[in-house]
Write a protein that holds these residues in place. Sequence first.
Motif, short mmCIF file in Angstrom:
data_model
loop_
_atom_site.label_atom_id
_atom_site.label_comp_id
_atom_site.label_asym_id
_atom_site.label_seq_id
_atom_site.Cartn_x
_atom_site.Cartn_y
_atom_site.Cartn_z
N MET A 286 -84.48 5.66 -21.57
CA MET A 286 -85.33 4.31 -21.27
C MET A 286 -85.70 4.26 -19.67
SD MET A 286 -83.91 1.48 -23.56
CE MET A 286 -84.40 1.23 -25.43
N CYS A 287 -84.68 4.59 -18.98
CA CYS A 287 -84.66 4.51 -17.50
C CYS A 287 -85.86 5.77 -17.08
CB CYS A 287 -83.23 4.83 -16.75
SG CYS A 287 -83.68 4.75 -14.83
N LYS A 288 -85.88 6.61 -17.58
CA LYS A 288 -86.91 7.87 -17.10
C LYS A 288 -88.14 7.52 -17.31
CE LYS A 288 -83.94 12.00 -17.20
NZ LYS A 288 -83.72 13.40 -17.72
N LYS A 289 -88.40 6.75 -18.62
CA LYS A 289 -89.65 6.39 -19.13
C LYS A 289 -90.13 5.10 -18.13
CE LYS A 289 -92.16 4.16 -22.85
NZ LYS A 289 -92.14 3.47 -24.12
N PHE A 290 -89.43 4.36 -17.83
CA PHE A 290 -89.65 3.19 -17.11
C PHE A 290 -90.20 3.62 -15.45
CE2 PHE A 290 -89.23 -0.45 -14.13
CZ PHE A 290 -89.89 -1.44 -14.92
N MET A 291 -89.20 4.84 -14.85
CA MET A 291 -89.69 5.06 -13.74
C MET A 291 -90.89 5.81 -13.62
SD MET A 291 -87.57 3.95 -11.79
CE MET A 291 -85.74 2.87 -11.97
N ARG A 292 -91.27 6.69 -14.95
CA ARG A 292 -92.27 7.56 -14.97
C ARG A 292 -93.47 6.31 -15.09
NH1 ARG A 292 -90.95 10.02 -19.15
NH2 ARG A 292 -91.99 8.74 -20.72
N VAL A 293 -93.68 5.41 -15.62
CA VAL A 293 -94.84 4.54 -15.70
C VAL A 293 -95.08 3.88 -14.47
CG1 VAL A 293 -94.59 4.44 -18.18
CG2 VAL A 293 -93.54 2.55 -16.91
N CYS A 294 -93.81 3.56 -13.88
CA CYS A 294 -94.24 2.73 -12.50
C CYS A 294 -94.48 3.56 -11.39
CB CYS A 294 -93.24 1.43 -12.26
SG CYS A 294 -91.64 2.37 -11.78
N TYR A 295 -94.17 4.96 -11.42
CA TYR A 295 -94.52 6.04 -10.54
C TYR A 295 -93.61 5.74 -9.27
CZ TYR A 295 -98.74 6.46 -13.43
OH TYR A 295 -99.59 6.82 -14.51
N HIS A 296 -92.66 5.07 -9.46
CA HIS A 296 -91.54 4.72 -8.32
C HIS A 296 -92.32 3.82 -7.39
CE1 HIS A 296 -88.38 7.49 -9.51
NE2 HIS A 296 -89.55 8.32 -9.63
N ASN A 297 -93.34 2.93 -7.94
CA ASN A 297 -94.10 2.03 -6.89
C ASN A 297 -93.50 0.82 -7.24
OD1 ASN A 297 -95.88 3.75 -5.82
ND2 ASN A 297 -97.30 3.69 -7.38
N TYR A 298 -92.27 0.53 -6.68
CA TYR A 298 -91.43 -0.72 -7.20
C TYR A 298 -91.96 -1.81 -6.83
CZ TYR A 298 -88.35 3.31 -7.09
OH TYR A 298 -87.62 4.62 -7.50
N GLU A 299 -93.07 -1.85 -6.07
CA GLU A 299 -93.70 -3.50 -5.81
C GLU A 299 -94.67 -3.72 -7.23
OE1 GLU A 299 -96.74 -0.05 -4.47
OE2 GLU A 299 -94.43 -0.56 -4.32
N HIS A 300 -94.66 -2.88 -8.09
CA HIS A 300 -95.25 -3.42 -9.37
C HIS A 300 -94.26 -3.67 -10.44
CE1 HIS A 300 -98.45 -0.06 -8.62
NE2 HIS A 300 -98.86 -1.05 -8.15
N VAL A 301 -93.03 -3.82 -9.95
CA VAL A 301 -91.95 -4.07 -10.92
C VAL A 301 -91.34 -5.62 -10.59
CG1 VAL A 301 -89.58 -3.83 -11.66
CG2 VAL A 301 -91.01 -2.05 -11.13
N TYR A 302 -91.45 -6.61 -11.60
CA TYR A 302 -90.94 -7.69 -11.60
C TYR A 302 -90.04 -8.22 -12.89
CZ TYR A 302 -94.81 -8.77 -14.80
OH TYR A 302 -95.93 -8.86 -15.87
N CYS A 303 -89.23 -9.08 -12.75
CA CYS A 303 -88.21 -9.51 -13.65
C CYS A 303 -88.45 -11.28 -14.05
CB CYS A 303 -86.88 -9.30 -13.44
SG CYS A 303 -86.70 -7.26 -13.19
N PHE A 304 -87.75 -11.57 -15.41
CA PHE A 304 -87.65 -12.98 -15.47
C PHE A 304 -86.61 -13.24 -16.67
CE2 PHE A 304 -91.34 -11.56 -17.89
CZ PHE A 304 -91.26 -12.28 -18.97
N TRP A 305 -86.13 -14.26 -16.92
CA TRP A 305 -85.29 -14.52 -17.86
C TRP A 305 -86.13 -15.37 -19.08
CZ3 TRP A 305 -80.16 -14.53 -19.54
CH2 TRP A 305 -79.84 -15.43 -20.53
N HIS A 306 -85.65 -15.24 -20.31
CA HIS A 306 -86.24 -15.60 -21.47
C HIS A 306 -85.37 -15.83 -22.51
CE1 HIS A 306 -89.27 -17.00 -24.51
NE2 HIS A 306 -88.80 -15.96 -25.27
N ARG A 307 -84.77 -16.86 -22.73
CA ARG A 307 -84.12 -17.32 -24.14
C ARG A 307 -82.99 -16.31 -24.36
NH1 ARG A 307 -85.58 -22.64 -25.48
NH2 ARG A 307 -84.84 -22.13 -27.58
N GLY A 308 -82.06 -15.80 -23.38
CA GLY A 308 -81.08 -14.72 -23.83
C GLY A 308 -81.49 -13.24 -23.52
N LEU A 309 -82.71 -13.30 -22.95
CA LEU A 309 -83.23 -11.72 -22.60
C LEU A 309 -83.71 -11.79 -21.18
CD1 LEU A 309 -86.26 -11.60 -25.25
CD2 LEU A 309 -83.57 -10.72 -25.50
#
Length: 360
Positions: A286-309
């Motif tokens: 899963m980590c390899k896929k995520f890094m591949r799709v964001c091309y290590h451009n971490y400025e494209h990555v964001y996070c949030f909380w949603h009802r236990g997720l």
Amino acid sequence: MDPGVWSRLPEHLLEHVLSLLPLKTFLRLRSTSKHFKSLIFSPNFVAKHASSSSNSPFSSFLLFSHPQLRNQFPLYDTILNAWRRVSLSPSPPLSCAGGVAVLLSVSHGLLCFSLPHSSSFLICNLLQKSSRVVNFPKQPFHFELFTLVRSPTGYKLFMLCSSSGSSNNAFVYDSTRNLWHQFDRVDTVLGDNFLQEGVFYNGCLYFTSPEPFSILRFEFETGRWHRPAVSLPGELTFTRLASDGVDKFYLIGGTGRDGISRGMKLWELGGDGENWVEIESVPEMMCKKFMRVCYHNYEHVYCFWHRGLVCVCCYNWPEVLYYRVAKRSWHWLPKCPSLPEKWSCGFRWFSLVPELFAFV
């Protein structure tokens, strides 16, 4: 019941009877009587319904926004684990506002749009079918890190106003007073992208700074900035925060060297508030896929909380990687079926928990 009977009931008894009805049922009563409509939105009734309803009468959703969908917002039901066939469409308030509208933030049942052509924000509750326009505090007004924060009595709009140099003024709109407040500058660059909102936790907004990584806190009560005395894990390549607002506070980060992530981990703030406790690592594939799709451009990555997720998203990829806290497991959210086959970047996700009594 015959109107001659219920019309003679004392108001406190009528409030009690209505508070026991399912929310969807008494929502339909709004159009039958002006008295019912005023009663349903009275403070006493709100308090009684909140105490008699232990569970939310609606599901909760991940709201999906993309430029190619033109003010249509598909909904993923996180209770049923399925995409809803009908998208959310705030057409009436947006058509009244006119011009181009950009969804900036969602907090519980409230949605906030930017209306650049009219130099204003539009806040709406689609369940209530109510909205409010809030004008920019000044002209021109270039803002970043916009965050909508819901409170028991209203809401606040937080943002930094871009200016020359490395300092920015914080602007906060308070809906209960219908006033803008300007606060002291923050001399530290916050965040490394325009997608990550501030994270609300115990009455404050939290942000991370680019390398060397640190956490900053904005206190709504005083309007001051503080740097919490909490040490971050080592060998981080990027950092993001997520919280349920009260009890849980998480750190999501890439781990590696020289700015290249070899893994991703999730930490939770310990009970002492001074240390991060490692919870889980993202599985290798899963980590390899995520890094591949964001091309290590971490400025494209964001996070949030949603009802236990804990949701980890990428601006240029249509899937969401999320961690289900109760089961301690990682999953991929399936791609939205409404998305065209030929899509471009611009994927925004929001936590939407509909609330009737989220007033604008």
